[in-house]
Design a protein around this motif. Structure first.
Motif, PDB file in Angstrom:
ATOM      1  N   SER A 116       0.840  -1.192   0.000  1.00 26.34           N
ATOM      2  CA  SER A 116       0.000   0.000   0.000  1.00 26.34           C
ATOM      3  C   SER A 116       0.878   1.245   0.000  1.00 26.34           C
ATOM      4  CB  SER A 116      -0.894   0.020   1.246  1.00 26.34           C
ATOM      5  OG  SER A 116      -1.740  -1.107   1.283  1.00 26.34           O
ATOM      6  N   VAL A 117       0.476   2.241  -0.771  1.00 23.11           N
ATOM      7  CA  VAL A 117       1.193   3.513  -0.811  1.00 23.11           C
ATOM      8  C   VAL A 117       0.235   4.610  -0.359  1.00 23.11           C
ATOM      9  CG1 VAL A 117       2.475   5.169  -2.211  1.00 23.11           C
ATOM     10  CG2 VAL A 117       2.653   2.718  -2.711  1.00 23.11           C
ATOM     11  N   LEU A 118       0.650   5.349   0.672  1.00 18.77           N
ATOM     12  CA  LEU A 118      -0.159   6.446   1.201  1.00 18.77           C
ATOM     13  C   LEU A 118       0.637   7.734   1.089  1.00 18.77           C
ATOM     14  CD1 LEU A 118      -0.410   3.758   3.294  1.00 18.77           C
ATOM     15  CD2 LEU A 118      -2.359   5.122   4.056  1.00 18.77           C
ATOM     16  N   LEU A 119      -0.040   8.817   0.730  1.00 22.32           N
ATOM     17  CA  LEU A 119       0.601  10.107   0.533  1.00 22.32           C
ATOM     18  C   LEU A 119      -0.009  11.140   1.470  1.00 22.32           C
ATOM     19  CD1 LEU A 119       0.454  10.276  -3.385  1.00 22.32           C
ATOM     20  CD2 LEU A 119       2.247   9.261  -1.997  1.00 22.32           C
ATOM     21  N   ALA A 120       0.838  11.943   2.099  1.00 20.24           N
ATOM     22  CA  ALA A 120       0.385  13.070   2.919  1.00 20.24           C
ATOM     23  C   ALA A 120       0.802  14.353   2.205  1.00 20.24           C
ATOM     24  CB  ALA A 120       0.987  12.996   4.319  1.00 20.24           C
ATOM     25  N   PRO A 121      -0.067  14.918   1.354  1.00 22.96           N
ATOM     26  CA  PRO A 121       0.304  16.107   0.570  1.00 22.96           C
ATOM     27  C   PRO A 121       0.682  17.289   1.457  1.00 22.96           C
ATOM     28  CG  PRO A 121      -1.710  15.118  -0.276  1.00 22.96           C
ATOM     29  CD  PRO A 121      -1.430  14.463   1.040  1.00 22.96           C
ATOM     30  N   ALA A 122       1.626  18.101   0.965  1.00 17.19           N
ATOM     31  CA  ALA A 122       2.041  19.312   1.671  1.00 17.19           C
ATOM     32  C   ALA A 122       2.519  20.319   0.642  1.00 17.19           C
ATOM     33  CB  ALA A 122       3.153  19.002   2.680  1.00 17.19           C
ATOM     34  N   MET A 123       1.821  21.434   0.549  1.00 19.70           N
ATOM     35  CA  MET A 123       2.189  22.454  -0.441  1.00 19.70           C
ATOM     36  C   MET A 123       1.398  23.726  -0.177  1.00 19.70           C
ATOM     37  SD  MET A 123       0.199  20.609  -3.609  1.00 19.70           S
ATOM     38  CE  MET A 123       0.719  19.018  -2.971  1.00 19.70           C
ATOM     39  N   ASN A 124       1.722  24.787  -0.887  1.00 18.86           N
ATOM     40  CA  ASN A 124       0.988  26.047  -0.832  1.00 18.86           C
ATOM     41  C   ASN A 124      -0.457  25.833  -1.270  1.00 18.86           C
ATOM     42  OD1 ASN A 124       0.145  28.355  -2.982  1.00 18.86           O
ATOM     43  ND2 ASN A 124       0.901  29.256  -1.085  1.00 18.86           N
ATOM     44  N   GLN A 125      -1.380  26.595  -0.668  1.00 15.12           N
ATOM     45  CA  GLN A 125      -2.800  26.401  -0.961  1.00 15.12           C
ATOM     46  C   GLN A 125      -3.142  26.591  -2.433  1.00 15.12           C
ATOM     47  OE1 GLN A 125      -5.083  29.028  -1.762  1.00 15.12           O
ATOM     48  NE2 GLN A 125      -3.528  30.637  -1.723  1.00 15.12           N
ATOM     49  N   ALA A 126      -2.469  27.526  -3.118  1.00 16.81           N
ATOM     50  CA  ALA A 126      -2.733  27.737  -4.539  1.00 16.81           C
ATOM     51  C   ALA A 126      -2.242  26.549  -5.366  1.00 16.81           C
ATOM     52  CB  ALA A 126      -2.067  29.029  -5.020  1.00 16.81           C
ATOM     53  N   MET A 127      -1.105  25.973  -4.967  1.00 22.86           N
ATOM     54  CA  MET A 127      -0.590  24.794  -5.667  1.00 22.86           C
ATOM     55  C   MET A 127      -1.534  23.610  -5.500  1.00 22.86           C
ATOM     56  SD  MET A 127       3.436  25.105  -4.617  1.00 22.86           S
ATOM     57  CE  MET A 127       3.969  23.686  -5.561  1.00 22.86           C
ATOM     58  N   TRP A 128      -2.075  23.445  -4.287  1.00 17.52           N
ATOM     59  CA  TRP A 128      -2.998  22.341  -4.063  1.00 17.52           C
ATOM     60  C   TRP A 128      -4.281  22.518  -4.882  1.00 17.52           C
ATOM     61  CZ3 TRP A 128      -3.652  17.555  -2.866  1.00 17.52           C
ATOM     62  CH2 TRP A 128      -4.922  17.070  -2.544  1.00 17.52           C
ATOM     63  N   ARG A 129      -4.770  23.756  -4.973  1.00 16.22           N
ATOM     64  CA  ARG A 129      -6.026  24.003  -5.689  1.00 16.22           C
ATOM     65  C   ARG A 129      -5.848  23.991  -7.201  1.00 16.22           C
ATOM     66  NH1 ARG A 129      -7.406  28.447  -1.431  1.00 16.22           N
ATOM     67  NH2 ARG A 129      -9.122  27.527  -0.267  1.00 16.22           N
ATOM     68  N   HIS A 130      -4.607  24.075  -7.688  1.00 17.86           N
ATOM     69  CA  HIS A 130      -4.388  24.145  -9.132  1.00 17.86           C
ATOM     70  C   HIS A 130      -4.993  22.913  -9.816  1.00 17.86           C
ATOM     71  CE1 HIS A 130      -2.380  24.395 -13.026  1.00 17.86           C
ATOM     72  NE2 HIS A 130      -2.104  25.656 -12.724  1.00 17.86           N
ATOM     73  N   PRO A 131      -5.661  23.102 -10.957  1.00 19.33           N
ATOM     74  CA  PRO A 131      -6.291  21.959 -11.639  1.00 19.33           C
ATOM     75  C   PRO A 131      -5.329  20.814 -11.937  1.00 19.33           C
ATOM     76  CG  PRO A 131      -7.040  24.025 -12.603  1.00 19.33           C
ATOM     77  CD  PRO A 131      -5.963  24.384 -11.633  1.00 19.33           C
ATOM     78  N   ALA A 132      -4.067  21.130 -12.210  1.00 12.68           N
ATOM     79  CA  ALA A 132      -3.100  20.067 -12.504  1.00 12.68           C
ATOM     80  C   ALA A 132      -2.879  19.188 -11.270  1.00 12.68           C
ATOM     81  CB  ALA A 132      -1.772  20.670 -12.966  1.00 12.68           C
ATOM     82  N   THR A 133      -2.743  19.815 -10.096  1.00 13.15           N
ATOM     83  CA  THR A 133      -2.549  19.043  -8.871  1.00 13.15           C
ATOM     84  C   THR A 133      -3.787  18.236  -8.536  1.00 13.15           C
ATOM     85  OG1 THR A 133      -1.064  20.771  -8.038  1.00 13.15           O
ATOM     86  CG2 THR A 133      -1.886  19.177  -6.441  1.00 13.15           C
ATOM     87  N   GLN A 134      -4.970  18.833  -8.709  1.00 13.25           N
ATOM     88  CA  GLN A 134      -6.197  18.107  -8.449  1.00 13.25           C
ATOM     89  C   GLN A 134      -6.350  16.917  -9.391  1.00 13.25           C
ATOM     90  OE1 GLN A 134      -8.556  18.716  -5.874  1.00 13.25           O
ATOM     91  NE2 GLN A 134      -6.720  19.807  -5.214  1.00 13.25           N
TER      92      GLN A 134
END
Length: 423
Positions: A116-134
């Motif tokens: 199993s691979v689990l990810l805990a994302p961490a980044m600037n709020q604009a980077m997280w909301r960017h359509p590419a990241t989503q």
């Protein structure tokens, strides 16, 4: 459940890397065997020696490290792990994983492992909301990866919003839950989630009660708690209907968003989704009253008129209506109070025939309507009480936390009680 578990902890570049030191300590204390992999970016924020000291094992940093190859090569390391947790997972790493790249040790391990691979994302709020990241986040979930978070709140850059990595204690608790769901290392696409196949309908945000076409009566609810609950229910495997009043936040991916304005609109939408609903969570701050007759045209100020009298009538009680319906689902209410919080909440629990109620003190600025933090008390009627009229009350009071973290804890409580009520 972590005793003897072989955990591969990966760190990509980000200021949140400091939290992973505490995560390592918690895992080792719980009996897990931890090996750490760090990208070049991660090493710019925290030294590998920290993790070597905490884990008791050498830290792996290079794909083609001759010293590492002599002991445990990258393929052997991928086979060794029972589960892989990458914390922090940067936007760059998520993009490379979504593209199937294998240009460093971290991405190669993720491609080569069957754990199993689990990810805990961490980044600037604009980077997280960017359509590419989503888009990358959705792609990774289709690959079977599990995303833990991100959290909301103040960020190192000074922004406020989603993108903070969950606290180490929250990640540790989620890893324990993940391990508990599967006693052997299997792909998390095969892991049965607690609300898999169930439908959760939530109400969130404020309602607006029209005075005329340009004015309305409303309240300060931001919808953050309801939206966080919708996301947590989705991650627990549920199909989610999110019936929302007007808010300024984006709905989580993968939920059915139903936008409404008034309390009557919200009740109508709730009843429409009732036949397929297993759990109903009334997190919205519904206006208790509305103007008796909303004006068709903008009301004008009249010369010499120093006051305006509005006649208000009571709005329908949405959660009580659902709780008394013949197709009644497991029903959870909220009690947003400013005084004597627990007693008012217990009264509402009984009067409205609810299964559970979540009480919070909205008079406190640090946990009120627009705060990113919350503190609540969960109350329910204990089964087997001697007197049904005055049953024993069960209580659960988690620590104050971000609404994202708290939502996951609340959904765990709700799903546990729901499943118990159906056995």
């Amino acid at each position: 459940m972590m005793q003897g578990c072989r955990v591969l902890l990966g760190l990509s570049g980000g200021i949140a890397a400091y939290k992973s030191a505490e995560l390592t300590r918690l895992l080792v204390k719980a009996g897990a065997e931890v090996r750490v992999v760090m990208t070049e970016g991660a090493q710019a924020f925290i030294a590998p020696l920290t993790f070597q000291a905490l884990s008791g094992n050498p830290v792996h940093t290079h794909l083609l490290d001759p010293e590492a190859e002599a002991g445990m090569g990258h393929i052997e390391l991928a086979k060794w792990a029972d589960l892989i947790i990458i914390a922090p997972a940067s936007a760059d790493l998520m993009a490379r994983l979504a593209a199937g790249m294998a240009d460093d040790l971290m991405t190669t391990l993720c491609l080569a492992t069957e754990a199993s691979v689990l990810l805990a994302p961490a980044m600037n709020q604009a980077m997280w909301r960017h359509p590419a990241t989503q888009k990358n986040a959705r792609t990774l979930q289709t690959y079977g990866y599990t995303l833990l978070g991100p959290d909301q709140g103040e960020q190192a850059c000074g922004d406020t919003g989603p993108g903070r990595m969950l606290e180490a204690s929250a990640i540790f608790a989620l890893l324990q839950s993940h391990r508990d769901e599967s006693s052997s290392p299997v792909s998390n696409t095969q892991t049965q989630k607690p609300l898999q196949g169930r439908t959760v309908t939530l109400t969130a945000g404020p309602t607006r009660e029209a005075v005329d076409p340009v004015r309305y009566i409303s309240n300060h609810s931001s919808g953050k708690m309801g939206y966080a609950l919708a996301e947590a229910a989705r991650d627990a495997g549920a199909r989610v209907n999110l019936i929302s009043g007007p808010v300024q936040i984006q709905a989580p991916e993968g939920v059915n968003l139903v936008q409404v304005n008034s309390a009557c609109d919200m009740l109508e939408a709730s009843l429409q989704h009732l036949p397929d609903t297993d759990i109903f969570i009334a997190a919205a701050a519904v206006a208790d009253y509305r103007p008796d007759n909303a004006a068709d045209q903008k009301m004008k100020k009249q010369p010499g008129q120093n006051e305006l009298v509005l006649r208000l009538v009571q709005n329908p009680d949405i959660v009580a209506t659902i709780a008394r319906h013949e197709q009644r689902p497991f029903t959870v209410g909220f009690a947003a109070e400013t005084q004597d919080v627990e007693n008012y909440a217990i009264s509402k629990l009984m009067r409205k025939n609810l299964d559970m109620i979540i009480a919070n003190d909205v008079s406190r600025s640090d946990i009120g309507f627009n705060s990113d933090q919350n503190a609540v008390t969960v109350l329910w009627k204990q089964a087997g009480s001697a007197d049904p009229a005055t049953p024993d009350i069960g209580r659960y009071q988690p620590d104050q936390a971000s609404k994202t973290t708290l939502a996951r804890q609340l959904i765990t409580q709700i799903s546990d009680h729901f499943l118990h009520s159906n056995t």
